[in-house]
Design an enzyme around this catalytic site. Structure first.
Site, mmCIF file in Angstrom:
data_model
loop_
_atom_site.group_PDB
_atom_site.id
_atom_site.type_symbol
_atom_site.label_atom_id
_atom_site.label_comp_id
_atom_site.label_asym_id
_atom_site.label_seq_id
_atom_site.Cartn_x
_atom_site.Cartn_y
_atom_site.Cartn_z
ATOM 1 N N LYS A 21 1.653 -7.011 2.806
ATOM 2 C CA LYS A 21 2.585 -7.966 2.192
ATOM 3 C C LYS A 21 2.296 -8.177 0.700
ATOM 4 C CE LYS A 21 4.024 -11.698 4.330
ATOM 5 N NZ LYS A 21 3.917 -12.975 5.085
ATOM 6 N N TYR A 67 -3.551 -0.344 3.066
ATOM 7 C CA TYR A 67 -3.862 -0.521 1.637
ATOM 8 C C TYR A 67 -3.231 0.603 0.821
ATOM 9 C CZ TYR A 67 -6.751 -1.327 -2.540
ATOM 10 O OH TYR A 67 -7.194 -1.576 -3.807
#
Ligand code: UDP
Length: 312
Positions: free
Chosen positions: A91, A145
């Site tokens: 997010k 990531y």
């Protein structure tokens, strides 16, 4: 007086940037939700030009007054953090980048994205130039990531192309120094923690994987130069000193006088085999290369951990 917003401003890199921009005479607003950042990293700041806002940057960013620069550094950044916080990591890389770009656009500010060598994944080209597209597993545990940062780069380039926003992208390689969290799982704090406790260092796998370690002050200098340059495409900032993790463990044991040796543990999934930036672009366009000798940088880092305490 230029005014700069730094997301992740209470984190390891963010707080060093706050210090630098204040020292350069900027007014600085740091935004951080303190999930992996810490107020201890900005506790020392006395400047009236500094303000801290506790906020998650995936929510709408409302800042009054003019802004000249937006630096987006908010994100969990160590493998164990993003394994623990996979959705928050996605997010903040996606929605948080969008909100930060939106703020920059609203304010007609220049935007700088903290990207990463992880966009190269487990690279099949060595060293890695910016033109390399990478070798990333999108569904592995590190994918949250890597893909978030790849998306962030794509979003940044879209704002540059579609909205004409001034943007910069720094691809940051392994960086170490004071204000890393002792237990964030990354190799520098992990080894220093173990060494200072007289324990054997946990080398994952056979330790033949390589990393190139950059001292935080060198990274900050590279970011400062990139921000003020005309370079609109990603630039690698990272040291050329490449070590195997085994060599690195031996170095830390030597520097700390630890005699407990080394033990091997299982290699994490998708752990990159090699990593070293090709910094031709940074050298030619920014006149940058890392300066701090590794032993000196590590001494500063060890001193820091001893000062803040190693029982945390
Ligand atoms: N590593 C290790 N022992 C540790 C922590 C990390 O051998 O206690 C290794 C890890 O497997 C990787 C390298 O050190 O190969 C760097 O890990 P780090 O988490 O610092 O960053 P990465 O470059 O993997 O994102």
């Amino acid at each position: 007086m230029p005014r700069t917003i730094i997301t992740g401003g209470a984190g390891f890199l963010g707080s060093h940037l706050v210090d630098r921009f204040l020292a350069e005479g900027h007014e600085v607003v740091a935004i951080d939700n303190l999930v992996t950042g810490s107020l201890a990293n900005i506790d020392h700041i006395r400047s009236e030009r500094f303000r801290f806002i506790k906020q998650d940057v995936t929510e709408y960013l409302y800042i009054t007054g003019p802004v000249d620069y937006v630096l987006h550094f908010a994100s969990p950044a160590s493998p164990i953090d993003y394994l623990k916080l996979p959705i928050q990591t996605l997010k903040v890389g996606a929605l948080g980048t969008h909100k930060s770009l939106g703020l920059a656009r609203e304010k007609k500010a220049r935007f700088l994205l903290a990207s990463t060598s992880e966009v190269y994944g487990d690279p099949q080209v060595h060293p890695q130039p910016e033109t390399y597209w990478g070798h990333v597993n999108p569904i592995g545990p590190r994918g949250v990531y890597d893909e978030a940062k790849r998306f962030a780069e794509a979003m940044t380039m879209a704002y540059q192309r579609y909205h004409g926003l001034e943007t910069r992208i720094v691809r940051i390689f392994n960086t170490y120094g004071p204000r890393m969290r002792l237990r964030d799982g990354r190799v520098v704090p992990a080894f220093v923690d173990q060494a200072l406790h007289g324990q054997p260092l946990t080398v994952f796998g056979d330790g033949s994987q390589t990393r190139s370690f950059t001292y935080v002050d060198d990274l900050v200098e590279g970011i400062w130069r990139l921000l003020h340059s005309d370079e609109r495409e990603p630039v690698n900032i990272g040291s050329q000193d490449e070590y195997t993790i085994l060599q690195f463990a031996q170095l830390i044991n030597r520097l700390t006088g630890n005699t407990a040796g080394i033990i091997h543990k299982e290699l994490p999934i998708d752990d990159p085999r090699t990593r070293r930036p090709d910094i031709t672009k940074a050298r030619e366009r920014l006149g940058w290369e890392s300066k701090a000798p590794i032993e000196e940088g590590l001494r500063q880092t060890i001193e820091y951990f001893l000062k803040v305490g190693i029982e945390g």
